[in-house]
Design a protein around this motif. Sequence first.
Motif, PDB file in Angstrom:
ATOM      1  N   GLU A 120      -3.936   3.725  -0.053  1.00  0.00           N
ATOM      2  CA  GLU A 120      -3.276   3.528   1.249  1.00  0.00           C
ATOM      3  C   GLU A 120      -2.205   2.452   1.147  1.00  0.00           C
ATOM      4  O   GLU A 120      -1.105   2.598   1.675  1.00  0.00           O
ATOM      5  CB  GLU A 120      -4.297   3.124   2.321  1.00  0.00           C
ATOM      6  N   ALA A 121      -2.535   1.346   0.473  1.00  0.00           N
ATOM      7  CA  ALA A 121      -1.579   0.245   0.343  1.00  0.00           C
ATOM      8  C   ALA A 121      -0.330   0.697  -0.420  1.00  0.00           C
ATOM      9  O   ALA A 121       0.803   0.349  -0.036  1.00  0.00           O
ATOM     10  CB  ALA A 121      -2.234  -0.938  -0.356  1.00  0.00           C
ATOM     11  N   THR A 122      -0.516   1.492  -1.456  1.00  0.00           N
ATOM     12  CA  THR A 122       0.620   1.992  -2.232  1.00  0.00           C
ATOM     13  C   THR A 122       1.502   2.900  -1.384  1.00  0.00           C
ATOM     14  O   THR A 122       2.731   2.750  -1.357  1.00  0.00           O
ATOM     15  CB  THR A 122       0.118   2.755  -3.483  1.00  0.00           C
ATOM     16  N   ILE A 123       0.884   3.828  -0.678  1.00  0.00           N
ATOM     17  CA  ILE A 123       1.653   4.749   0.172  1.00  0.00           C
ATOM     18  C   ILE A 123       2.355   3.972   1.282  1.00  0.00           C
ATOM     19  O   ILE A 123       3.548   4.171   1.548  1.00  0.00           O
ATOM     20  CB  ILE A 123       0.739   5.839   0.770  1.00  0.00           C
ATOM     21  N   THR A 124       1.629   3.069   1.915  1.00  0.00           N
ATOM     22  CA  THR A 124       2.192   2.302   3.030  1.00  0.00           C
ATOM     23  C   THR A 124       3.356   1.433   2.579  1.00  0.00           C
ATOM     24  O   THR A 124       4.341   1.276   3.314  1.00  0.00           O
ATOM     25  CB  THR A 124       1.095   1.470   3.715  1.00  0.00           C
ATOM     26  N   ASP A 125       3.288   0.874   1.372  1.00  0.00           N
ATOM     27  CA  ASP A 125       4.422   0.086   0.848  1.00  0.00           C
ATOM     28  C   ASP A 125       5.686   0.932   0.822  1.00  0.00           C
ATOM     29  O   ASP A 125       6.754   0.491   1.257  1.00  0.00           O
ATOM     30  CB  ASP A 125       4.123  -0.438  -0.561  1.00  0.00           C
ATOM     31  N   HIS A 126       5.578   2.150   0.322  1.00  0.00           N
ATOM     32  CA  HIS A 126       6.738   3.056   0.284  1.00  0.00           C
ATOM     33  C   HIS A 126       7.195   3.390   1.706  1.00  0.00           C
ATOM     34  O   HIS A 126       8.404   3.445   1.982  1.00  0.00           O
ATOM     35  CB  HIS A 126       6.380   4.351  -0.451  1.00  0.00           C
ATOM     36  N   GLU A 127       6.242   3.641   2.589  1.00  0.00           N
ATOM     37  CA  GLU A 127       6.591   4.020   3.957  1.00  0.00           C
ATOM     38  C   GLU A 127       7.278   2.885   4.709  1.00  0.00           C
ATOM     39  O   GLU A 127       8.193   3.131   5.504  1.00  0.00           O
ATOM     40  CB  GLU A 127       5.345   4.470   4.717  1.00  0.00           C
ATOM     41  N   ARG A 128       6.833   1.653   4.483  1.00  0.00           N
ATOM     42  CA  ARG A 128       7.479   0.517   5.160  1.00  0.00           C
ATOM     43  C   ARG A 128       8.953   0.424   4.772  1.00  0.00           C
ATOM     44  O   ARG A 128       9.814   0.232   5.632  1.00  0.00           O
ATOM     45  CB  ARG A 128       6.751  -0.791   4.834  1.00  0.00           C
ATOM     46  N   VAL A 129       9.218   0.523   3.481  1.00  0.00           N
ATOM     47  CA  VAL A 129      10.610   0.499   3.025  1.00  0.00           C
ATOM     48  C   VAL A 129      11.366   1.675   3.626  1.00  0.00           C
ATOM     49  O   VAL A 129      12.478   1.528   4.142  1.00  0.00           O
ATOM     50  CB  VAL A 129      10.680   0.525   1.477  1.00  0.00           C
ATOM     51  N   GLY A 130      10.748   2.847   3.574  1.00  0.00           N
ATOM     52  CA  GLY A 130      11.378   4.047   4.123  1.00  0.00           C
ATOM     53  C   GLY A 130      11.615   3.972   5.623  1.00  0.00           C
ATOM     54  O   GLY A 130      12.580   4.535   6.143  1.00  0.00           O
ATOM     55  N   ALA A 131      10.751   3.258   6.335  1.00  0.00           N
ATOM     56  CA  ALA A 131      10.915   3.097   7.783  1.00  0.00           C
ATOM     57  C   ALA A 131      12.126   2.216   8.085  1.00  0.00           C
ATOM     58  O   ALA A 131      12.911   2.503   8.993  1.00  0.00           O
ATOM     59  CB  ALA A 131       9.649   2.482   8.391  1.00  0.00           C
ATOM     60  N   ARG A 132      12.275   1.154   7.314  1.00  0.00           N
ATOM     61  CA  ARG A 132      13.418   0.246   7.534  1.00  0.00           C
ATOM     62  C   ARG A 132      14.745   0.921   7.215  1.00  0.00           C
ATOM     63  O   ARG A 132      15.775   0.572   7.785  1.00  0.00           O
ATOM     64  CB  ARG A 132      13.247  -1.010   6.684  1.00  0.00           C
TER      65      ARG A 132
END
Length: 180
Positions: free
Chosen positions: A61-73
């Motif tokens: 989850e942490a790995t996926i969420t790291d990518h998603e946070r960058v992608g959200a910004r």
Amino acid sequence: MSYDAVVYDLDGTLVQLAVDWDAVAEDVATLLRERGVDPDAGDLWELLERSDETGHRAAVEATITDHERVGARESERLALADGLPHAVPVGVCSLNAEEACRLALETHDLTSAVGSVVGRDTVGSSKPDPEGLLSVVERLDADAESTVFVGDSERDAETARRAGTAFAWASEFDQRRYRA
């Protein structure tokens, strides 16, 4: 037909997250291998399920969420986002992490237009299980039968069917009747 509440999927519906999903799947597979788990040749969501079975869900989850946070910004605002706010309650039900959803909404000044956000990590299940969508509906103080779920995938359509809400394809949804 008009509805008393509108719930949107996020990625591909209101915004387009700038995420290379193949790279995310590779990072997750590498993480699992490093932890002694054969990732098999599954897609990202199958890897997430595998991580659940093997006790590595939090790390994945942490790995996926790291990518998603960058992608959200770095996300792109889509046309449906320009139709907000609505005169009826609005929510988001997404396969993305709740934090990433909130970052994308904040990035595009949509936070005040959305009353409830549920991501894959908010409730105990993911789409197409209806739990997340029904949670948003409840938080909006609406009824499933009078809510429309707007999405861009067959998984979204199946989620709506299972939840007992109407479904509209993002590419076909007419927001004009809901605008505040």
